[in-house]
Scaffold this active site. Structure first.
Site, PDB file in Angstrom:
ATOM      1  N   ARG A 177       0.829  -1.037  -0.052  1.00 47.08           N
ATOM      2  CA  ARG A 177      -0.037  -0.006  -0.007  1.00 47.08           C
ATOM      3  C   ARG A 177       0.860   1.240   0.021  1.00 47.08           C
ATOM      4  O   ARG A 177       2.128   1.201   0.294  1.00 47.08           O
ATOM      5  CB  ARG A 177      -0.892   0.008   1.273  1.00 47.08           C
ATOM      6  N   THR A 181     -10.169   0.875  -9.409  1.00 50.69           N
ATOM      7  CA  THR A 181      -9.382  -0.022  -8.847  1.00 50.69           C
ATOM      8  C   THR A 181      -9.316  -1.364  -9.619  1.00 50.69           C
ATOM      9  O   THR A 181     -10.204  -1.348 -10.431  1.00 50.69           O
ATOM     10  CB  THR A 181      -9.510  -0.331  -7.488  1.00 50.69           C
ATOM     11  N   THR A 239      -4.227  -0.550  -6.870  1.00 49.80           N
ATOM     12  CA  THR A 239      -5.127   0.558  -7.396  1.00 49.80           C
ATOM     13  C   THR A 239      -4.242   1.750  -7.539  1.00 49.80           C
ATOM     14  O   THR A 239      -3.138   2.059  -6.945  1.00 49.80           O
ATOM     15  CB  THR A 239      -6.052   0.816  -6.191  1.00 49.80           C
ATOM     16  N   ASN A 280      -6.379   4.550  -6.986  1.00 50.56           N
ATOM     17  CA  ASN A 280      -7.464   4.957  -6.359  1.00 50.56           C
ATOM     18  C   ASN A 280      -8.633   5.358  -7.494  1.00 50.56           C
ATOM     19  O   ASN A 280      -8.894   4.527  -7.817  1.00 50.56           O
ATOM     20  CB  ASN A 280      -7.187   6.129  -5.256  1.00 50.56           C
ATOM     21  N   ASP A 300      -7.535   8.552   0.635  1.00 48.11           N
ATOM     22  CA  ASP A 300      -8.162   7.331   1.494  1.00 48.11           C
ATOM     23  C   ASP A 300      -7.796   7.544   3.106  1.00 48.11           C
ATOM     24  O   ASP A 300      -8.633   6.968   4.091  1.00 48.11           O
ATOM     25  CB  ASP A 300      -7.590   5.995   1.238  1.00 48.11           C
ATOM     26  N   SER A 340      -7.875   0.800   3.938  1.00 51.46           N
ATOM     27  CA  SER A 340      -8.165   0.541   2.597  1.00 51.46           C
ATOM     28  C   SER A 340      -9.342  -0.491   2.757  1.00 51.46           C
ATOM     29  O   SER A 340      -9.719  -0.742   3.850  1.00 51.46           O
ATOM     30  CB  SER A 340      -7.169  -0.234   1.820  1.00 51.46           C
ATOM     31  N   GLY A 381     -14.197  -1.230  -6.276  1.00 54.38           N
ATOM     32  CA  GLY A 381     -15.356  -0.554  -5.731  1.00 54.38           C
ATOM     33  C   GLY A 381     -15.450   0.406  -4.742  1.00 54.38           C
ATOM     34  O   GLY A 381     -16.487   0.627  -4.251  1.00 54.38           O
ATOM     35  N   GLY A 382     -14.205   0.739  -4.036  1.00 55.09           N
ATOM     36  CA  GLY A 382     -14.291   1.341  -2.854  1.00 55.09           C
ATOM     37  C   GLY A 382     -15.168   0.872  -1.589  1.00 55.09           C
ATOM     38  O   GLY A 382     -14.899  -0.036  -1.547  1.00 55.09           O
TER      39      GLY A 382
HETATM   40  O1  DON Z   1      -8.057   1.180  -1.101  1.00 52.65           O
HETATM   41  C1  DON Z   1      -9.175   1.530  -1.411  1.00 52.65           C
HETATM   42  O2  DON Z   1     -10.025   0.982  -0.429  1.00 52.65           O
HETATM   43  C2  DON Z   1      -9.473   2.382  -2.331  1.00 52.65           C
HETATM   44  N1  DON Z   1      -8.251   3.103  -2.669  1.00 52.65           N
HETATM   45  C3  DON Z   1     -10.185   1.575  -3.543  1.00 52.65           C
HETATM   46  C4  DON Z   1     -10.552   2.281  -4.455  1.00 52.65           C
HETATM   47  C5  DON Z   1     -11.274   1.576  -5.401  1.00 52.65           C
HETATM   48  O3  DON Z   1     -11.798   0.497  -5.022  1.00 52.65           O
HETATM   49  C6  DON Z   1     -11.877   2.128  -6.399  1.00 52.65           C
HETATM   50  N2  DON Z   1     -12.489   0.940  -7.634  1.00 52.65           N
HETATM   51  N3  DON Z   1     -13.233   1.032  -8.165  1.00 52.65           N
END
Ligand code: DON
Length: 622
Positions: free
Chosen positions: A113, A397, A415, A417, A439, A468, A516-517
């Site tokens: 990370r 991501t 990712t 981000n 984040d 994350s 997908g955050g």
């Molecule tokens: O680490 C994380 O949770 C975020 N930076 C992830 C971002 C993410 O999944 C975007 N995706 N579609």
């Protein structure tokens, strides 16, 4: 396929007695239930981009193991999927050996990370009045953490790979130098506004306004040269000439990443978390991801219900119980989690079955519990240390899943981000930088408009890694011990406990993950539940329309393809609902991208499920 079910609880029996039968009848449209996965007998690679899948498959055919293939895919995606694939970002790689031949049979979680630069501070995104400066943590030179991907992928290859960097990086270098044919969806995505703001990004990805068209060959000579230099001398990205050039670019453009920050960066090997569900073992992401512990809490709550008997997959009765589990697990996510090198976290308590049972007692069998009225069961967790403060999470991501011919599995999510990260390309090195600093919690104690909560455990500090949601996960059968069960202490801790010599790893079942955050954990949970409880095949699980609840905002969210009748049933129960992009006819109204592998327990066949929300990915094996 036959999975063992835990006994359903008295609560589930009561639930069945009181629910109207009609609400369990709603069913997914047949097209989701009749799709078939890709099948292979030996090995499988599933990614969001067919060129990256081919790169991984080529390496497997050359005798590489799953880690070799994962490193090849990671570098290839950095070329062919610049929206999220990267060398300027970071991520996680979960490796599960099938036997003693790889890492002595012990799984490992690589944390590469991004890290906050040395000059970062808790209030760096606030103006003099103490207000968050819009976009500062998202776009431009102040948005990036120190990238970990090059360290992570090269570490993986050096410690767990078989073929060496020269071979596994070859496909990526070829794709960068010779180019690849741009799929329509990707060509469209490259119009992104954040790229247009920075000269090198505008030149490389947008041809200075003469945008690439679908079907054109996209070549990246600067990136190819950088990858070649990494292949020759991987340390140079952090300690040598590459690091010097990178730091000089930062200094010249008002960025924060210095040569010292790069030199300090280290990959962390962490113990994965291990949960249990329906007699299966769920190996998943530890902090600094919140994903694994939230997934385990969700599954622990659900294990007291016979989910399949509530109704069909994604029927109102199932959605209700699952969404209430989501709501409760996400409440805990907000209060306790952050970088484990900076925080002590009550993970054992969060994962306890007694705690899950206490949560279950708060679930009404029919109606939602308003998040504002939700009270955490007393006596399990310490007081949350800080005020709650909601935070935006983002949505680009990428995840990929790999199984090799020996049954070793890799589940990896990495990712930049947001799509194309900060929008900044390091000139002349040809790679995009992340906006992972977003984040972190930008402002402690003050709710923002997006409603996702995090604590000061996730405040910005030099050298710290932001919390994350990424949840690479691998599901297997229990270990086989001789004499039966002897010495297997798995389940005695939420962390994976190394297997004693008399046990061997159980058979692999599932390799899971998604971008997908904040929706990542519910997507992974939905995929797992669909296969384990509802016996959907892995392709159907990847494609079925999704639902999501994250405690705050108190809204049950649906993808646009979700059957309207089901959404209305949930409204009738008292849920506030939102269908993604409901009023925008052009929007796909989707989130996530599940790239999944299942092992058929009867035949041992590998089944690949590529998420058709993206049109250019592929599951392939041999
Ligand atoms: O680490 C994380 O949770 C975020 N930076 C992830 C971002 C993410 O999944 C975007 N995706 N579609």
């Amino acid at each position: 396929m036959s999975f063992t079910f835990a006994l359903s609880s008295a609560a589930a029996a009561l639930l069945l007695a009181v629910l109207p039968a009609s609400s369990s009848l709603a069913q997914l449209p047949a097209k989701y239930l009749t799709e078939q996965p890709v099948r292979a007998n030996h090995a499988m690679v599933v990614t969001i981009h067919h060129d990256a899948t081919d790169a991984g498959l080529q390496i497997l055919r050359e005798g590489g193991n799953a880690v070799d293939a994962a490193v090849a895919v990671g570098f290839a995606l950095a070329v062919v999927y610049p929206e999220a694939g990267n060398i300027g970002g970071g991520g996680f790689m979960l490796i599960r050996p099938s036997g003693r031949g790889l890492n002595g049979g012990q799984p490992v979680f690589l944390d590469y990370r991004e890290e906050a630069p040395g000059s970062a501070g808790a209030n760096m995104y606030l103006d003099r009045a103490g207000e968050v400066i819009p976009q500062m943590s998202i776009t431009g030179m102040h948005a990036s953490g120190v990238p970990g991907t090059v360290a992570g992928l090269t570490y993986a290859e050096q410690h767990f790979g078989r073929l060496g960097l020269v071979r596994v990086m070859a496909p990526a270098i070829r794709l960068a130098r010779e180019g690849f044919v741009l799929p329509a969806q990707e060509a469209g995505d490259m119009h992104a506004g954040n790229l247009a703001r920075f000269a090198a990004s505008r030149r490389i990805f947008q041809r200075d306004g003469n945008f690439y068209r679908p079907g054109e060959v996209f070549r990246q000579p600067e990136l190819a040269a950088t990858l070649e230099r990494i292949r020759r001398d991987p340390a140079s990205f952090y300690h040598g000439k590459l690091a010097e050039q990178f730091a000089a670019f930062e200094a010249a453009n008002g960025g924060m990443i210095t040569a010292e920050d790069l030199a300090r960066y280290r990959v962390r090997e962490r113990r994965p978390l291990l949960g249990q569900y329906r007699g299966l073992k769920v190996l998943t992401a530890p902090p600094p991801s919140s994903g694994g512990i939230v997934l385990i809490e969700i599954l622990n709550i659900l294990s007291g219900y016979d989910v399949a008997s509530l109704g069909a997959d994604r029927s109102a009765n199932q959605i209700h119980i699952i969404a209430e589990a989501f709501r409760r697990a996400y409440m805990d996510r907000g209060d306790y989690l952050g970088d484990p090198d900076f925080n002590r976290m009550p993970l054992e308590q969060m994962a306890s079955q007694a705690y899950a049972a206490a949560w279950r007692r708060t679930i009404d069998p029919f109606s939602p519990t308003p998040s504002a009225k939700l009270v955490r069961p007393a006596g399990f967790l310490p007081a949350a240390s800080t005020p709650l403060h909601p935070q935006l999470e983002s949505s680009e991501t990428t995840h990929f899943s790999i199984v090799d011919a020996e049954g070793n599995a890799v589940s990896s999510t990495y990712t930049l981000n947001f799509g194309f990260g900060s929008g900044v390309t390091v000139d002349p090195l040809g790679f995009l930088l992340n906006d992972e600093m977003d984040d972190f919690t930008s402002k402690v104690g003050v709710p923002n408009a997006y409603g996702l909560i995090q604590s000061s455990a996730n405040a910005i500090a030099p050298g710290k890694r932001p919390l994350s949601a990424m949840t690479p996960t691998i599901v297997s059968e229990p270990p086989v011990c001789s004499p039966s069960g002897a010495g297997d202490r798995q389940g005695s801790s939420v962390y994976y406990v190394p297997l004693p010599a008399n046990c061997k790893p159980g058979r692999l079942r599932l390799v899971l993950g998604s971008p997908g955050g904040s929706t990542i954990m519910t997507t992974v949970a939905n995929d797992l539940i669909s296969v384990v409880d509802n016996h959907l095949n892995i392709q159907a699980a990847a494609d079925a329309p999704r639902f999501h609840h994250q405690y705050l905002p108190d809204v049950l969210q649906f993808e646009k393809a979700f059957p309207v009748a089901t959404v209305e049933q949930m409204q009738a129960r008292g849920y506030s609902t939102r269908r993604a992009a409901e009023f925008d006819e052009k929007s796909a109204g989707v989130w996530g991208d599940s790239e999944l592998i299942e092992v058929d327990p009867a035949s041992g066949e590998l089944l690949g499920g590529h998420d058709h929300r993206h049109t250019f990915g592929k599951a392939a094996g041999y």
